[in-house]
Motif scaffolding. Structure first.
Motif, PDB file in Angstrom:
ATOM      1  N   VAL A 127       0.858  -1.185   0.000  1.00 16.69           N
ATOM      2  CA  VAL A 127       0.000   0.000   0.000  1.00 16.69           C
ATOM      3  C   VAL A 127       0.892   1.233   0.000  1.00 16.69           C
ATOM      4  O   VAL A 127       2.045   1.183   0.442  1.00 16.69           O
ATOM      5  CB  VAL A 127      -0.970   0.019   1.202  1.00 16.69           C
ATOM      6  CG1 VAL A 127      -2.007  -1.083   1.071  1.00 16.69           C
ATOM      7  CG2 VAL A 127      -0.226  -0.125   2.511  1.00 16.69           C
ATOM      8  N   ALA A 128       0.367   2.328  -0.500  1.00 16.24           N
ATOM      9  CA  ALA A 128       1.193   3.517  -0.711  1.00 16.24           C
ATOM     10  C   ALA A 128       1.805   4.039   0.576  1.00 16.24           C
ATOM     11  O   ALA A 128       2.980   4.437   0.601  1.00 16.24           O
ATOM     12  CB  ALA A 128       0.362   4.604  -1.393  1.00 16.24           C
ATOM     13  N   CYS A 129       1.047   4.020   1.676  1.00 13.16           N
ATOM     14  CA  CYS A 129       1.573   4.598   2.908  1.00 13.16           C
ATOM     15  C   CYS A 129       2.679   3.755   3.526  1.00 13.16           C
ATOM     16  O   CYS A 129       3.359   4.202   4.451  1.00 13.16           O
ATOM     17  CB  CYS A 129       0.456   4.851   3.917  1.00 13.16           C
ATOM     18  SG  CYS A 129      -0.392   3.370   4.514  1.00 13.16           S
ATOM     19  N   TYR A 130       2.894   2.559   3.006  1.00 17.64           N
ATOM     20  CA  TYR A 130       4.029   1.737   3.427  1.00 17.64           C
ATOM     21  C   TYR A 130       5.132   1.712   2.377  1.00 17.64           C
ATOM     22  O   TYR A 130       6.079   0.931   2.493  1.00 17.64           O
ATOM     23  CB  TYR A 130       3.583   0.315   3.752  1.00 17.64           C
ATOM     24  CG  TYR A 130       3.016   0.179   5.144  1.00 17.64           C
ATOM     25  CD1 TYR A 130       3.826  -0.148   6.228  1.00 17.64           C
ATOM     26  CD2 TYR A 130       1.663   0.387   5.390  1.00 17.64           C
ATOM     27  CE1 TYR A 130       3.318  -0.263   7.503  1.00 17.64           C
ATOM     28  CE2 TYR A 130       1.139   0.267   6.664  1.00 17.64           C
ATOM     29  CZ  TYR A 130       1.969  -0.060   7.716  1.00 17.64           C
ATOM     30  OH  TYR A 130       1.446  -0.168   9.001  1.00 17.64           O
ATOM     31  N   GLY A 131       5.013   2.530   1.346  1.00 14.24           N
ATOM     32  CA  GLY A 131       6.140   2.722   0.455  1.00 14.24           C
ATOM     33  C   GLY A 131       5.997   2.226  -0.962  1.00 14.24           C
ATOM     34  O   GLY A 131       6.935   2.390  -1.748  1.00 14.24           O
ATOM     35  N   ARG A 132       4.865   1.622  -1.339  1.00 16.78           N
ATOM     36  CA  ARG A 132       4.771   1.132  -2.714  1.00 16.78           C
ATOM     37  C   ARG A 132       4.578   2.312  -3.666  1.00 16.78           C
ATOM     38  O   ARG A 132       3.546   2.991  -3.631  1.00 16.78           O
ATOM     39  CB  ARG A 132       3.634   0.133  -2.864  1.00 16.78           C
ATOM     40  CG  ARG A 132       3.528  -0.432  -4.273  1.00 16.78           C
ATOM     41  CD  ARG A 132       3.254  -1.899  -4.305  1.00 16.78           C
ATOM     42  NE  ARG A 132       3.304  -2.422  -5.673  1.00 16.78           N
ATOM     43  CZ  ARG A 132       3.183  -3.696  -5.998  1.00 16.78           C
ATOM     44  NH1 ARG A 132       3.023  -4.586  -5.042  1.00 16.78           N
ATOM     45  NH2 ARG A 132       3.237  -4.088  -7.246  1.00 16.78           N
ATOM     46  N   PRO A 133       5.552   2.571  -4.548  1.00 19.97           N
ATOM     47  CA  PRO A 133       5.488   3.790  -5.365  1.00 19.97           C
ATOM     48  C   PRO A 133       4.586   3.677  -6.585  1.00 19.97           C
ATOM     49  O   PRO A 133       4.212   4.701  -7.171  1.00 19.97           O
ATOM     50  CB  PRO A 133       6.951   3.978  -5.793  1.00 19.97           C
ATOM     51  CG  PRO A 133       7.506   2.585  -5.833  1.00 19.97           C
ATOM     52  CD  PRO A 133       6.816   1.832  -4.727  1.00 19.97           C
ATOM     53  N   ASP A 134       4.246   2.444  -6.992  1.00 17.27           N
ATOM     54  CA  ASP A 134       3.511   2.262  -8.250  1.00 17.27           C
ATOM     55  C   ASP A 134       2.045   1.941  -8.020  1.00 17.27           C
ATOM     56  O   ASP A 134       1.369   1.479  -8.932  1.00 17.27           O
ATOM     57  CB  ASP A 134       4.165   1.146  -9.075  1.00 17.27           C
ATOM     58  CG  ASP A 134       4.166  -0.190  -8.354  1.00 17.27           C
ATOM     59  OD1 ASP A 134       4.040  -0.188  -7.115  1.00 17.27           O
ATOM     60  OD2 ASP A 134       4.287  -1.237  -9.022  1.00 17.27           O
ATOM     61  N   LEU A 135       1.546   2.182  -6.814  1.00 14.75           N
ATOM     62  CA  LEU A 135       0.171   1.825  -6.497  1.00 14.75           C
ATOM     63  C   LEU A 135      -0.457   2.887  -5.605  1.00 14.75           C
ATOM     64  O   LEU A 135       0.078   3.205  -4.537  1.00 14.75           O
ATOM     65  CB  LEU A 135       0.148   0.467  -5.786  1.00 14.75           C
ATOM     66  CG  LEU A 135      -1.209  -0.106  -5.368  1.00 14.75           C
ATOM     67  CD1 LEU A 135      -2.119  -0.268  -6.570  1.00 14.75           C
ATOM     68  CD2 LEU A 135      -1.020  -1.449  -4.673  1.00 14.75           C
ATOM     69  N   ALA A 136      -1.570   3.438  -6.033  1.00 13.93           N
ATOM     70  CA  ALA A 136      -2.293   4.432  -5.233  1.00 13.93           C
ATOM     71  C   ALA A 136      -3.352   3.726  -4.397  1.00 13.93           C
ATOM     72  O   ALA A 136      -4.184   2.988  -4.926  1.00 13.93           O
ATOM     73  CB  ALA A 136      -2.943   5.471  -6.145  1.00 13.93           C
ATOM     74  N   THR A 137      -3.296   3.949  -3.090  1.00  8.59           N
ATOM     75  CA  THR A 137      -4.302   3.389  -2.175  1.00  8.59           C
ATOM     76  C   THR A 137      -4.807   4.523  -1.274  1.00  8.59           C
ATOM     77  O   THR A 137      -4.573   4.517  -0.063  1.00  8.59           O
ATOM     78  CB  THR A 137      -3.711   2.246  -1.329  1.00  8.59           C
ATOM     79  OG1 THR A 137      -2.487   2.703  -0.719  1.00  8.59           O
ATOM     80  CG2 THR A 137      -3.410   1.033  -2.185  1.00  8.59           C
ATOM     81  N   PRO A 138      -5.501   5.482  -1.847  1.00 10.14           N
ATOM     82  CA  PRO A 138      -5.864   6.676  -1.071  1.00 10.14           C
ATOM     83  C   PRO A 138      -6.768   6.402   0.115  1.00 10.14           C
ATOM     84  O   PRO A 138      -6.708   7.130   1.114  1.00 10.14           O
ATOM     85  CB  PRO A 138      -6.562   7.562  -2.115  1.00 10.14           C
ATOM     86  CG  PRO A 138      -7.037   6.616  -3.180  1.00 10.14           C
ATOM     87  CD  PRO A 138      -6.000   5.544  -3.236  1.00 10.14           C
ATOM     88  N   HIS A 139      -7.594   5.378   0.053  1.00 11.22           N
ATOM     89  CA  HIS A 139      -8.557   5.146   1.136  1.00 11.22           C
ATOM     90  C   HIS A 139      -7.918   4.387   2.294  1.00 11.22           C
ATOM     91  O   HIS A 139      -8.200   4.700   3.464  1.00 11.22           O
ATOM     92  CB  HIS A 139      -9.776   4.420   0.582  1.00 11.22           C
ATOM     93  CG  HIS A 139     -10.401   5.151  -0.557  1.00 11.22           C
ATOM     94  ND1 HIS A 139     -10.956   6.400  -0.406  1.00 11.22           N
ATOM     95  CD2 HIS A 139     -10.507   4.849  -1.886  1.00 11.22           C
ATOM     96  CE1 HIS A 139     -11.407   6.825  -1.588  1.00 11.22           C
ATOM     97  NE2 HIS A 139     -11.143   5.906  -2.483  1.00 11.22           N
TER      98      HIS A 139
END
Length: 475
Positions: free
Chosen positions: A44-56
């Motif tokens: 998930v993005a907040c854990y560092g994945r740069p190529d995936l948006a997980t805004p919720h």
């Protein structure tokens, strides 16, 4: 009311923390517990994945606390779910020895054993499970018999996203104890049902506990545009090692994130977001398309990548916002933590092996070192984390790592720090002696070099000790 329950309630009342009493006085919070399936630490993005948006999912982190040292109780799903629902090491129960539960396993959580939904129901909550159960496929061991008032989802370990059939090629979608048929992509159906559950519960005048356990991003590798892939693999065990791509995986996660957003919006719409605890986590480390950086290993392995998981919690009325916590925590901590928030406590006859995290989350207590233990029958694995040190054994090879300084688990310190190595190895053995022994007839999933190229050194596991039914596979 039985004498045992009277004694249990009396003991629970005495054990409730000051924070729990405050929560009861202010009104019990609603709880929405969201669990992904096989989601890697960095998926998930907040854990560092740069190529995936997980805004919720990121919204939960922005509104609450993000743990950077969150652990699963096991490297596979149903064993972790056993620990989650009981608040105890899964190795205390026969169902927890299945790694994971397969279609040939006929047991489950024993009747009478307290569970998180059951304890919350006793505290006045309306309880519902939407999604995956995987703690017993027969009615006797189903979710309605283990503390949930309502169930809409699947009993096994996975379903095809379109046909909703399990690895045995049988339909596995249920409303309560009635098998149903629905048309649609499974992630969308689970999101819709969860929104409906929030809407109904928010107006019912009782606090509610909603477990939303997604199939995503577990195989089969199918996005909403992949119904042709569903038809191609029909009749198989759904694992399709010739399927999936990074883009497919990203899309599966993104679809789950969208449905999580719908649930968060429903909490806002019905005016209960401020007084609702929202948890987001995974049942174990990532699988073949996952990102587990900065760790090595994956599902079925006691390396950090098989155990480290995202873990987020928000409670706008009580918890700080946008906090990153280095407190080590584990799946079985959620039971005592959520019970304390509800003004309840674990059954004293079945004390939790986890801890109540609320005093740490609210700043009433400092972060503290923890000791965790694991074992995994495939490849004879054992692990223990004590403070920053980790003991690890895989197929007779033993290691000592400082997983804070060396999260990749590269520098084996057992010769440089022999006393620490001996201490942890002996402590693990002492702990193991207090658990149920491993059973040679239990299932233990692993991957071989023929299945995954990066496992070229892994041998083919022995054949199952009992005959399997046609199409049987891990669920």
């Amino acid at each position: 009311m039985t004498r045992r329950r009277v004694l249990r309630n009396a003991a629970a009342g005495a054990a409730v923390s000051a924070f729990g009493r405050e929560a009861r006085a202010a009104g019990q919070p609603n709880i929405v517990f969201i669990m992904a399936d096989d989601l890697g630490y960095a998926d998930v993005a907040c854990y560092g994945r740069p190529d995936l948006a997980t805004p919720h999912i990121d919204r939960i982190a922005a509104r609450g606390v993000r743990f950077t040292q969150g652990y699963a109780n096991s490297a596979v799903c149903s064993a972790t779910r056993t620990a989650l629902i009981t608040g105890r090491y899964q190795y205390r129960l026969p169902v927890g020895l299945e790694e994971p539960v397969t279609t040939r396993f006929a047991g489950g959580i024993p009747a009478g054993h307290p569970t998180l939904p059951g304890l919350l129901r006793e505290a006045g909550y309306r309880t519902a499970l939407v999604g995956k159960w995987h703690l017993g496929s027969v009615r006797e061991f189903g979710p309605l018999q283990r503390g949930y008032d309502a169930f809409w989802g699947f009993r096994g370990g996975t379903i095809d996203y379109f046909s909703h059939k399990g690895t045995d090629d049988k339909p596995d979608l249920w409303d309560g104890d009635v098998r149903i048929e629905e048309v649609g992509y499974a992630t969308h159906l689970l999101g819709r049902r969860a929104v409906e559950t929030v809407a109904a519960a928010a107006t019912a005048g009782r606090p509610f506990f909603l477990s939303l356990h997604f199939n995503a991003p577990h195989w089969p590798w199918e996005t909403p545009d992949d119904e042709a892939e569903s038809r191609r693999i029909a009749g198989s065990n759904l694992r399709h090692f010739d399927g999936g791509t990074q883009e497919t995986y990203r899309r599966i996660v993104a679809e789950m994130d969208t449905q999580i957003g719908r649930v968060l919006d429903a909490l806002e719409t019905h005016g209960v977001a401020q007084d609702t605890i929202v948890v987001f986590t995974s049942d174990n480390g990532g699988e073949r398309f996952s990102d587990t950086w900065p760790f090595t290993g994956r599902k079925t392995e006691l390396l950090e990548g098989g155990l480290r998981i995202p873990a987020l919690v928000s409670w706008p009325r009580r918890l700080p916002r946008g906090v990153v916590s280095a407190q080590p925590m584990i799946s079985m901590d959620w039971l005592p933590t959520l019970l304390a928030a509800a003004g309840a406590a674990p059954d004293p006859a079945h004390p939790s092996d986890g801890i109540d995290l609320l005093p740490i989350l609210t700043g009433q207590a400092p972060e503290r070192p923890r000791t965790f233990h694991w074992r995994y029958r495939a490849n004879a694995q054992a692990a223990m984390r004590d403070g920053d040190l980790k003991y690890l054994r895989i197929r007779g090879n033993t290691f000592l790592f400082d997983v804070v300084a060396d999260p990749l688990e590269r520098a084996n310190l057992k010769s440089r720090r022999p006393e620490d190595f001996a201490r942890l190895e002996a402590a693990w053995a002492a702990w193991d002696a207090t658990m149920l022994p491993e059973r040679p007839d239990s299932f233990s999933e692993t991957y071989t070099g023929a299945q995954l190229a990066d496992h070229f050194g892994a041998p083919t596991p022995p054949a199952p000790p009992r005959p399997a039914t046609a199409g049987e596979g891990p669920r």
